[in-house]
Design an enzyme around this catalytic site. Structure first.
Site, PDB file in Angstrom:
ATOM      1  N   SER A  23      16.779   6.797   1.321  1.00 30.46           N
ATOM      2  CA  SER A  23      15.646   5.494   1.715  1.00 30.46           C
ATOM      3  C   SER A  23      16.248   4.781   2.606  1.00 30.46           C
ATOM      4  O   SER A  23      15.641   3.696   2.837  1.00 30.46           O
ATOM      5  CB  SER A  23      15.401   4.991   0.315  1.00 30.46           C
ATOM      6  OG  SER A  23      16.387   4.513  -0.332  1.00 30.46           O
ATOM      7  N   ASN A 110      19.987   1.057 -10.440  1.00 26.15           N
ATOM      8  CA  ASN A 110      18.701   0.766 -10.957  1.00 26.15           C
ATOM      9  C   ASN A 110      18.174  -0.249 -11.143  1.00 26.15           C
ATOM     10  O   ASN A 110      17.034  -1.052 -11.147  1.00 26.15           O
ATOM     11  CB  ASN A 110      18.641   1.752 -12.100  1.00 26.15           C
ATOM     12  CG  ASN A 110      18.811   3.240 -12.219  1.00 26.15           C
ATOM     13  OD1 ASN A 110      18.843   3.653 -10.983  1.00 26.15           O
ATOM     14  ND2 ASN A 110      19.096   4.043 -13.257  1.00 26.15           N
ATOM     15  N   THR A 155     -30.003 -12.868   1.340  1.00 23.53           N
ATOM     16  CA  THR A 155     -29.428 -11.956  -0.082  1.00 23.53           C
ATOM     17  C   THR A 155     -30.024 -10.635   0.677  1.00 23.53           C
ATOM     18  O   THR A 155     -31.082 -10.713   1.358  1.00 23.53           O
ATOM     19  CB  THR A 155     -30.187 -12.412  -1.310  1.00 23.53           C
ATOM     20  OG1 THR A 155     -31.532 -12.403  -1.187  1.00 23.53           O
ATOM     21  CG2 THR A 155     -29.628 -13.769  -1.637  1.00 23.53           C
ATOM     22  N   HIS A 156     -29.378  -9.624   0.202  1.00 23.37           N
ATOM     23  CA  HIS A 156     -29.736  -8.291   0.787  1.00 23.37           C
ATOM     24  C   HIS A 156     -29.932  -8.413   2.227  1.00 23.37           C
ATOM     25  O   HIS A 156     -30.798  -7.617   2.758  1.00 23.37           O
ATOM     26  CB  HIS A 156     -31.228  -7.919   0.280  1.00 23.37           C
ATOM     27  CG  HIS A 156     -31.208  -7.968  -1.303  1.00 23.37           C
ATOM     28  ND1 HIS A 156     -30.817  -7.069  -2.154  1.00 23.37           N
ATOM     29  CD2 HIS A 156     -31.667  -9.190  -1.938  1.00 23.37           C
ATOM     30  CE1 HIS A 156     -31.109  -7.593  -3.267  1.00 23.37           C
ATOM     31  NE2 HIS A 156     -31.792  -8.733  -3.164  1.00 23.37           N
ATOM     32  N   SER A 277     -14.504  -3.781  27.485  1.00 21.47           N
ATOM     33  CA  SER A 277     -14.557  -2.188  27.224  1.00 21.47           C
ATOM     34  C   SER A 277     -13.832  -1.683  28.371  1.00 21.47           C
ATOM     35  O   SER A 277     -14.145  -2.338  29.766  1.00 21.47           O
ATOM     36  CB  SER A 277     -16.039  -1.887  27.108  1.00 21.47           C
ATOM     37  OG  SER A 277     -16.336  -0.554  27.663  1.00 21.47           O
ATOM     38  N   ASN A 285     -16.172  -7.259  23.026  1.00 14.85           N
ATOM     39  CA  ASN A 285     -16.048  -6.780  21.789  1.00 14.85           C
ATOM     40  C   ASN A 285     -15.309  -7.218  20.770  1.00 14.85           C
ATOM     41  O   ASN A 285     -14.220  -7.761  20.988  1.00 14.85           O
ATOM     42  CB  ASN A 285     -15.547  -5.015  21.887  1.00 14.85           C
ATOM     43  CG  ASN A 285     -16.534  -4.381  22.601  1.00 14.85           C
ATOM     44  OD1 ASN A 285     -17.638  -4.433  22.735  1.00 14.85           O
ATOM     45  ND2 ASN A 285     -15.728  -3.206  23.402  1.00 14.85           N
ATOM     46  N   TYR A 317      14.201   5.049 -15.683  1.00 14.40           N
ATOM     47  CA  TYR A 317      14.385   5.161 -13.939  1.00 14.40           C
ATOM     48  C   TYR A 317      14.050   6.603 -13.500  1.00 14.40           C
ATOM     49  O   TYR A 317      14.577   7.603 -14.195  1.00 14.40           O
ATOM     50  CB  TYR A 317      15.498   4.623 -13.489  1.00 14.40           C
ATOM     51  CG  TYR A 317      15.403   4.875 -11.537  1.00 14.40           C
ATOM     52  CD1 TYR A 317      14.854   3.992 -11.069  1.00 14.40           C
ATOM     53  CD2 TYR A 317      16.130   5.913 -11.002  1.00 14.40           C
ATOM     54  CE1 TYR A 317      14.789   4.080  -9.704  1.00 14.40           C
ATOM     55  CE2 TYR A 317      16.064   6.299  -9.820  1.00 14.40           C
ATOM     56  CZ  TYR A 317      15.311   4.999  -8.996  1.00 14.40           C
ATOM     57  OH  TYR A 317      15.288   5.166  -7.452  1.00 14.40           O
ATOM     58  N   GLN A 322      11.225   5.275  -5.902  1.00 11.65           N
ATOM     59  CA  GLN A 322      11.691   5.007  -4.463  1.00 11.65           C
ATOM     60  C   GLN A 322      10.569   4.984  -3.572  1.00 11.65           C
ATOM     61  O   GLN A 322      10.476   4.442  -2.470  1.00 11.65           O
ATOM     62  CB  GLN A 322      12.768   6.085  -3.984  1.00 11.65           C
ATOM     63  CG  GLN A 322      13.375   5.860  -2.497  1.00 11.65           C
ATOM     64  CD  GLN A 322      14.841   6.667  -2.394  1.00 11.65           C
ATOM     65  OE1 GLN A 322      15.799   6.438  -2.850  1.00 11.65           O
ATOM     66  NE2 GLN A 322      14.326   7.670  -1.605  1.00 11.65           N
ATOM     67  N   LYS A 325       8.338   1.513  -2.041  1.00 15.44           N
ATOM     68  CA  LYS A 325       8.771   0.387  -0.925  1.00 15.44           C
ATOM     69  C   LYS A 325       7.831   0.430   0.048  1.00 15.44           C
ATOM     70  O   LYS A 325       7.349  -0.613   0.658  1.00 15.44           O
ATOM     71  CB  LYS A 325      10.282   0.484  -0.697  1.00 15.44           C
ATOM     72  CG  LYS A 325      11.112  -0.140  -1.830  1.00 15.44           C
ATOM     73  CD  LYS A 325      12.409   0.097  -1.471  1.00 15.44           C
ATOM     74  CE  LYS A 325      13.275   0.337  -2.852  1.00 15.44           C
ATOM     75  NZ  LYS A 325      13.087   1.483  -3.582  1.00 15.44           N
TER      76      LYS A 325
HETATM   77  N1  ARG Z   1      17.222   4.154  -3.554  1.00 16.48           N
HETATM   78  C1  ARG Z   1      16.963   4.098  -4.895  1.00 16.48           C
HETATM   79  C2  ARG Z   1      15.288   3.434  -4.996  1.00 16.48           C
HETATM   80  O1  ARG Z   1      14.809   2.937  -4.135  1.00 16.48           O
HETATM   81  C3  ARG Z   1      17.722   3.304  -5.647  1.00 16.48           C
HETATM   82  C4  ARG Z   1      17.987   3.472  -7.096  1.00 16.48           C
HETATM   83  C5  ARG Z   1      18.641   4.886  -7.278  1.00 16.48           C
HETATM   84  N2  ARG Z   1      19.162   5.371  -8.496  1.00 16.48           N
HETATM   85  C6  ARG Z   1      19.401   6.436  -8.941  1.00 16.48           C
HETATM   86  N3  ARG Z   1      20.173   6.296  -9.923  1.00 16.48           N
HETATM   87  N4  ARG Z   1      19.284   7.406  -7.790  1.00 16.48           N
HETATM   88  O2  ARG Z   1      14.739   3.317  -6.156  1.00 16.48           O
END
Ligand code: ARG
Length: 463
Positions: A23, A110, A155-156, A277, A285, A317, A322, A325
């Site tokens: 990640s 975690n 309205t509408h 345009s 526009n 977990y 992951q 994000k």
């Molecule tokens: N990169 C992981 C995440 O974003 C971090 C946690 C990973 N923990 C694990 N036990 N693999 O969630």
């Protein structure tokens, strides 16, 4: 297959797997929160006698160096270190040696990722709130210039009753104020520290979670380790809060697009925010509000994605999280740029009072006032007054006039029951009087609008 080919295949698979698993490409966004969390953790470990003073100092100094390397662009991010937590820790150990290996005592990735991500979401909730406040201020400023500018209320999407444009702008100030409050209450609800939850069940080390919580600006540590490491409600909340704000941004954008069309011409967007345009040289526009409206779709997608990721997860977990994000980063960036652009668009738009006012003369906007007059002054039941008013509207149509332009004689002609109606009625049908008659709490009259503006100004001072 030859041995050599086999080897190539293996290498490729290993690389694909690293790419799939890692990640680091996106969670490097969390580097500052990760380093802040690690510094707090090391200080707490030292307070508890788990690290010596020298070890803690080396760790803190090393972490600050890692931060500098990342910020100057010298840091080498590689798939080998999987995520930001591993990347920071392994570079720290390269720099300071043995003490670096002690940093991860009494924590897990975690609780670390839950802490980093929560810090990020909390910081963003505050900065988005500040941007929302600026936008509210802009709407209030525009409103205060237009408390007497008539605009057809709809309205509408059909002409309904006359409003003032300031009042219309304050509707948006109210929406964005609710958004502001939503970010605030999410912040309050989620400002609890995950750090020290460890992998899922806490830790046998003698840690002090209250200490790290204080150092990181949380109110208190959370109170259940397993729930904490698997909880992403805070991320869902910011995704929902952003989605709702984007929905409001999309609604004003839709109005701006309509209002700047040839048919309306109520507003003109400043040249900076209108585009041309490539083929039709005469065109201007509204790409900017269109994009604001369009980006709302992607932000909704991010919310639904994470809701879906979370729905089937067993405790505690799981690596699925992951996936939390990228959508949050994307939604945050989208709302940040959207709020700042919308703010400028509203500040710089040119309001065409004449067009708005002229549009009020179409569609018998003050028809309800005739019915209300008959109720108030002739003690007529509203439904009866409603049907009489319908006759007046038909009569006005046959004369090719708006109801606000009828003379007293023309009104009397429209229906038997109006034969003796007082001449005052003409005044009541005037568009501005109609707008100003709506003095009830929250109504559109200029006076009420000004009161609402005062309330907003007070709110802006207090928040
Ligand atoms: N990169 C992981 C995440 O974003 C971090 C946690 C990973 N923990 C694990 N036990 N693999 O969630």
């Amino acid at each position: 297959m030859s041995n050599q080919n086999n080897q190539i295949l293996k290498n490729t698979n290993a690389q694909i797997l690293d790419e799939f698993n890692a990640s680091i490409m996106f969670d490097k966004e969390l580097y500052s929160q990760d380093i802040r969390g690690s510094i707090a953790h090391s200080q707490m470990l030292c307070e508890q006698g788990i690290l010596t003073k020298e070890e803690q100092e080396a760790i803190e100094k090393g972490l600050l160096q890692v931060k500098e390397e990342i910020e100057s662009g010298d840091f080498k991010f590689t798939l080998a270190t999987e995520d930001i937590h591993m990347a920071v820790e392994s570079r720290l150990t390269e720099i300071i040696g043995e003490p670096g290996k002690k940093l991860h005592t009494a924590r897990s990735r975690n609780d670390q990722v839950a802490t980093d991500f929560r810090l990020y979401v909390q910081e963003k909730s505050l900065s988005i709130k500040a941007q929302l406040k600026e936008l509210i201020e802009t709407f209030v400023n525009v409103a205060s210039k237009h408390t007497e500018t008539l605009i057809p209320g709809m309205t509408h999407l059909q002409h309904a009753q006359p409003l003032n444009f300031g009042y219309h702008m304050l509707a948006y100030a109210n929406m964005f104020k609710r958004d502001f409050e939503r970010f605030e209450s999410s912040y309050e609800r989620n400002n609890y520290s995950p750090l020290g939850s460890a992998a899922l069940a806490g830790t046998p080390h003698n840690i002090n979670r209250k200490s790290t919580s204080d150092k990181l600006g949380f109110y208190e540590p959370t109170n259940h380790a397993m729930d904490t490491v698997s909880d992403r409600d805070f991320a869902l909340e910011i995704l929902f809060n952003i989605s709702t704000s984007m929905m409001h941004i999309s609604r004003i954008s839709e109005e701006l697009i309509t209002w700047s069309s040839y048919e309306f011409q109520f507003v003109r967007m400043s040249d900076e925010y209108a585009t041309t345009s490539s083929i039709m040289p005469q065109k201007k526009n509204p790409d900017v509000p269109e994009l604001l409206r369009g980006k709302t779709g992607r932000v909704y997608g991010n919310l639904i994605s994470l809701l879906t990721v979370m729905k089937g997860l067993p405790l505690a977990y799981n690596k699925d999280t992951q996936e939390d994000k990228e959508g949050v980063f994307d939604s945050v960036k989208t709302i940040e740029i959207s709020l700042s652009i919308l703010n400028e668009v509203i500040k710089t738009m040119i309001v065409n009072k004449d067009k708005m006012q002229a549009a009020c003369k179409v569609g018998h906007l003050s028809a309800t006032d005739l019915a209300d007059f008959l109720v108030q002054n002739q003690n007529m039941p509203f439904r009866t007054a409603y049907y009489i008013t319908k006759d007046v509207v038909s009569h006005a149509n046959s004369l090719n006039k708006d109801i606000s332009e009828l003379t007293i004689d023309e009104i009397k002609e429209a229906n038997e029951d109006l034969k003796n109606v007082s001449e005052d009625i003409v005044m009541y049908l005037d568009l501005r009087n109609s707008m100003n008659a709506r003095t009830s709490l929250g109504g559109t009259s200029t006076k009420q609008t000004q009161k609402q503006i005062e309330n907003f100004k007070k709110w802006l001072k207090d928040n």
